[in-house]
Design a protein around this motif. Structure first.
Motif, mmCIF file in Angstrom:
data_model
loop_
_atom_site.group_PDB
_atom_site.id
_atom_site.type_symbol
_atom_site.label_atom_id
_atom_site.label_comp_id
_atom_site.label_asym_id
_atom_site.label_seq_id
_atom_site.Cartn_x
_atom_site.Cartn_y
_atom_site.Cartn_z
ATOM 1 N N PRO A 162 0.847 -0.752 0.211
ATOM 2 C CA PRO A 162 0.290 -0.061 -0.325
ATOM 3 C C PRO A 162 0.550 1.200 -0.050
ATOM 4 C CG PRO A 162 -0.855 -1.585 1.425
ATOM 5 C CD PRO A 162 0.572 -2.054 1.002
ATOM 6 N N ARG A 212 -4.355 -0.182 -3.711
ATOM 7 C CA ARG A 212 -4.069 0.296 -2.060
ATOM 8 C C ARG A 212 -3.297 2.165 -2.035
ATOM 9 N NH1 ARG A 212 -3.453 -3.737 2.499
ATOM 10 N NH2 ARG A 212 -3.917 -2.097 3.508
ATOM 11 N N TYR A 246 -3.763 5.576 -1.066
ATOM 12 C CA TYR A 246 -4.338 6.151 0.286
ATOM 13 C C TYR A 246 -3.763 7.953 0.372
ATOM 14 C CZ TYR A 246 -5.543 1.143 1.603
ATOM 15 O OH TYR A 246 -5.764 0.122 1.782
ATOM 16 N N GLN A 255 -10.351 -0.404 -0.420
ATOM 17 C CA GLN A 255 -9.800 -0.992 -1.284
ATOM 18 C C GLN A 255 -10.820 -0.089 -2.525
ATOM 19 O OE1 GLN A 255 -7.958 -5.273 -2.287
ATOM 20 N NE2 GLN A 255 -9.119 -5.455 -0.492
#
Length: 366
Positions: A72, A145, A147, A342
């Protein structure tokens, strides 16, 4: 011991008072700024990212040594008057990534919001996009993923990026963000008596906006249009496809610089018309700090710790929370929520099984 247990032990150590971070006791609102002296972990390094305008964008960067499996990526956004190198509460983002085995980048996107190329401009937006692309070239990123997180001026840019590039993000967490630049300018122009006359006097934040766009947003149509384009409200209708979590403290605007109305109006801009909160009740809530009778109180959320949610509304992929606090972020709530999202899947709002952090709330710059 399991890798998850070892990860949790590391994170608890990294965020302990021994690392110059004071744990906060429960209170109606956090006191002081326990993150003011926070510094970047030694694993985080300065890098330069090539930009499409020929410039080099400085950033703080961390990537796990193991590149076999996709990881991620957390993009942390600096606050209004800060830049890529400012740590404060943003260092908590990096500590989380080190403990969880995530990749972390903290871009500059043209530094403090007081120049034409900063303040949510097209160029600043592109800088964030290019930081993500650079990260994908440098290490193995899980593109489902990716963010985004920010508070205050970083909350403004998080909202701006959610609307301008929703296709990138698996989740966006925006705290105490400015959603309307023109309105925020008006929020920071006070009337003073000068030579016996009432004279509008802009404070530091209003002067920053004027420096960025070239004058008062109300001075003419071109300036008003520029301020609006730099405002997340102008693009958040496109953010319906991305999990978007918006939060603000009920004291913000009084003990902080961004009235929490900005967050409630950002929610309205991102949801269907029939799901919007009545603006009259938003104004009433801000003026009285009492929840309108027509609105239900929030259910408990243990990830917020002492920063109790007072009001919460969810519609589709978007949620807004007004909590007992001021101009700040609750890292524990923000990071645990992001970890569950996700890209391309419905948002996960249930965070009861969460990783506890020693720091639950605190200012993260201005």
């Amino acid at each position: 011991m399991s890798p998850r247990f070892l990860s949790l032990l590391f994170l608890m150590f990294a965020l302990s008072p021994a690392h110059d971070l004071q744990a906060q006791a429960p209170a109606t609102a956090p006191q002081g700024n326990p993150l003011a002296k926070k510094i970047w972990p030694k694993e985080v390094k300065r890098v330069d990212i090539p930009c499409s305008d020929g410039q080099m964008q400085p950033a703080m960067w961390y990537a796990p040594l193991d590149r076999k499996l996709p990881k991620p990526l957390l993009v942390g956004l600096h606050t209004w008057s800060s830049n890529y190198a400012s740590a404060g509460g943003d260092a908590v983002y990096a500590e989380w990534c080190i403990a969880q085995g995530w990749v972390f980048v903290h871009p500059d996107f043209r530094g403090p919001n007081k120049t034409p190329l900063a303040l949510g401009s097209d160029r600043a937006v592109q800088d964030v996009v290019e930081a993500v692309e650079w990260a994908k070239q440098k290490t193995n990123i899980d593109e489902n993923r990716i963010y985004l997180i920010g508070v205050s001026g970083g909350g403004h840019m998080a909202l701006q990026m959610a609307g301008r590039h929703p296709e990138i993000w698996a989740g966006v967490s925006a705290w105490c963000g400015i959603s309307d630049v023109g309105q925020w300018h008006a929020d920071h122009v006070k009337t003073a008596i000068v030579d016996g006359k009432e004279t509008p006097t802009p404070d530091k934040y209003a002067r920053d906006i004027e420096a960025a766009i070239g004058g008062r947003p109300t001075a003419d149509g071109a300036l008003r249009k520029d301020a609006w384009k730099r405002s997340p409200l102008s693009s958040l209708a496109a953010a319906k496809t991305v999990p978007l979590d918006i939060a603000a403290g009920v004291l913000d605007g009084r003990s902080g610089s961004v009235p929490f109305t900005h967050s409630l109006l950002a929610f309205n801009a991102a949801v269907d018309k029939n799901e919007r909160l009545p603006e009259a009740l938003i104004t009433q809530y801000y003026k009285t700090q009492k929840l309108p009778g027509e609105w239900a109180a929030s259910e408990a959320d243990p990830t917020y710790g002492a920063w109790t949610p007072l009001f919460r509304k969810t519609s589709g992929n978007t949620r807004v929370t007004i909590f007992q606090g001021g101009h700040e972020i609750v890292h524990q709530a923000a990071l645990n929520w992001l970890a569950r999202q996700q890209r391309g899947k419905p948002p996960v709002w249930d965070t009861r099984d969460f990783i506890k952090l020693d720091v639950q709330g605190g200012e993260s710059g201005k």
